[in-house]
Scaffold this active site. Structure first.
Site, PDB file in Angstrom:
ATOM      1  CG  MET A  43      -2.009  -1.106   1.111  1.00  0.00           C
ATOM      2  SD  MET A  43      -3.023  -1.271   2.589  1.00  0.00           S
ATOM      3  CE  MET A  43      -3.909   0.298   2.532  1.00  0.00           C
ATOM      4  CD  GLN A  94      -3.538  -7.291  -2.389  1.00  0.00           C
ATOM      5  OE1 GLN A  94      -3.320  -6.189  -1.893  1.00  0.00           O
ATOM      6  NE2 GLN A  94      -3.012  -8.405  -1.912  1.00  0.00           N
ATOM      7  CB  CYS A 124      -3.467  -6.053   4.312  1.00  0.00           C
ATOM      8  SG  CYS A 124      -2.898  -4.441   4.896  1.00  0.00           S
ATOM      9  N   GLY A 259       7.416 -13.403   2.969  1.00  0.00           N
ATOM     10  CA  GLY A 259       7.806 -13.064   4.332  1.00  0.00           C
ATOM     11  C   GLY A 259       9.260 -13.377   4.638  1.00  0.00           C
TER      12      GLY A 259
END
Length: 378
Positions: A43, A94, A124, A259
């Site tokens: 974002m 997305q 998120c 991650g």
């Protein structure tokens, strides 16, 4: 690659074939997407200028938009929100939302705009996402998410995927027994027992049955309503073993690992078992990582000045359409990361782009200054 390289027109085929030695014979929309390397939706970061910049480092890395809500697409300026350059392919959209009909219509619009994949955000943990009833909180509603996936699959012919966490912790349930919320949050984030395994299995089985084409898993749990997004990226322990178990259980559905991936060696190692890896902030702050990963796969290295020439041409075009130079340069500060002159490069871009009259050639001037400092330090 010689620093003096000039690529006439900077069109997608010419640049990619010259820079990477790759002959392009077909559109990404007529062949299966290569998911081995991708850049995460972030974002406020992975907007179209960022994606165009990152494309210069690797011809086939799958790029994702930042999350765009169904409400914004259906009721906002969709042309502005969804516009992208053809050179960004392969690129995935997305979506953020939790209403099957709205997601289906938004997916249909995205496919019509030319995106190569539609991805649903179920990972998120940001408060503004949580309060909007989408993001990681949807992992507590597996049946609804399965309905959302089924609706999108029925609306488009391109792949539909889901990005998720390995589990969620509700901040409202934390605290008590003489322990602080933060302490109990740490314990809950680290716990992955039978209950957590069953919850994850229920969620994944639902989306797979609904037709999900690939599963992208951030290998951490998310704590909702108690931690910041940064805490959720750094505090919960990474559980690659949980993602490995998913891959074995749900093959042949591709499972992509996300991650904690920061080096090319890590990427190569995890690709021995994962169908793909998704890089996040490391690729943004040190974009040459994308070339390092591609190099491990046989690609050539990329000349930074050639990249700046490409971006200068792009900036000229975008500024002619009313875009600000600073909207482009803010994504480029990591180009010389780790090299002598990197600080000067960042300074020239950051300060120079504030001037409304700054030309696109500022990018080349900043790069040349950095190259001189690097040469002097050699």
């Amino acid at each position: 690659m010689p620093r003096s390289l000039r690529i006439t027109g900077y069109n997608s085929r010419a640049y990619r074939e010259t820079a990477f030695g790759t002959k392009l014979t077909e559109s990404t929309r007529t062949r299966q997407l290569d998911r081995r390397i991708s850049v995460a939706p972030m974002m406020d970061w992975t907007d179209r200028h960022c994606r165009y910049f990152l494309r210069g480092f690797s011809p086939d890395t799958l790029l994702y938009t930042e999350m765009i809500t169904t409400g914004a697409i259906l009721r906002g300026d969709r042309e502005k929100l969804l516009r992208f350059d053809a050179e960004e392919h392969p690129v995935a959209l997305q979506l953020g939302g939790s209403e099957p009909a709205a997601l289906a219509e938004s997916a249909r619009i995205g496919a019509a705009m030319g995106y190569d994949e539609i991805n649903l955000n179920c990972g998120c943990p940001s408060d503004r996402v949580h309060s909007g009833a989408f993001g990681a909180c949807l992992m507590k509603k597996p049946s609804l998410v399965a309905d959302c996936v089924a609706a999108m699959k029925g609306a488009v012919t391109i792949p539909v995927t889901v990005k998720l966490r390995i589990g969620v912790v509700d901040g409202a349930e934390l605290g008590g027994e003489g322990k602080s919320r933060r302490e109990t949050a740490r314990e809950a984030a680290a716990r992955f027992g039978d209950a957590e395994e069953a919850a994850l299995a229920e969620f994944v089985e639902g989306i797979v049955a609904a037709g999900c084409d690939a599963i992208i898993v951030h290998a951490r749990k998310a704590v909702l309503g108690a931690w910041s997004p940064r805490d959720n990226r750094e505090i919960p322990p990474l559980r690659y073993d949980v993602v490995q178990a998913l891959r074995k259980r749900y093959a042949p559905v591709p499972v992509v690992l996300n991650g904690g991936l920061r080096t090319a060696d890590q990427v190569v190692s995890e690709l021995t078992w994962a169908d793909g890896v998704m890089l996040g902030r490391e690729a943004y702050h040190r974009p040459m990582l994308l070339t390092e990963v591609s190099s491990a796969d046989g690609a050539t290295s990329i000349d930074r000045m050639a990249l700046l020439e490409r971006m200068t041409a792009y900036a000229r075009r975008e500024m002619a359409r009313g875009e600000r130079l600073s909207w482009i340069t803010r994504h480029m500060l990591g180009l010389y990361s780790g090299l002598p002159g990197a600080k000067e490069f960042r300074r020239q871009l950051s300060e120079g782009a504030r001037d409304p009259d700054a030309p696109a050639e500022l990018l080349l001037a900043a790069g040349e200054a950095c190259e001189r400092l690097s040469d002097a330090a050699a």
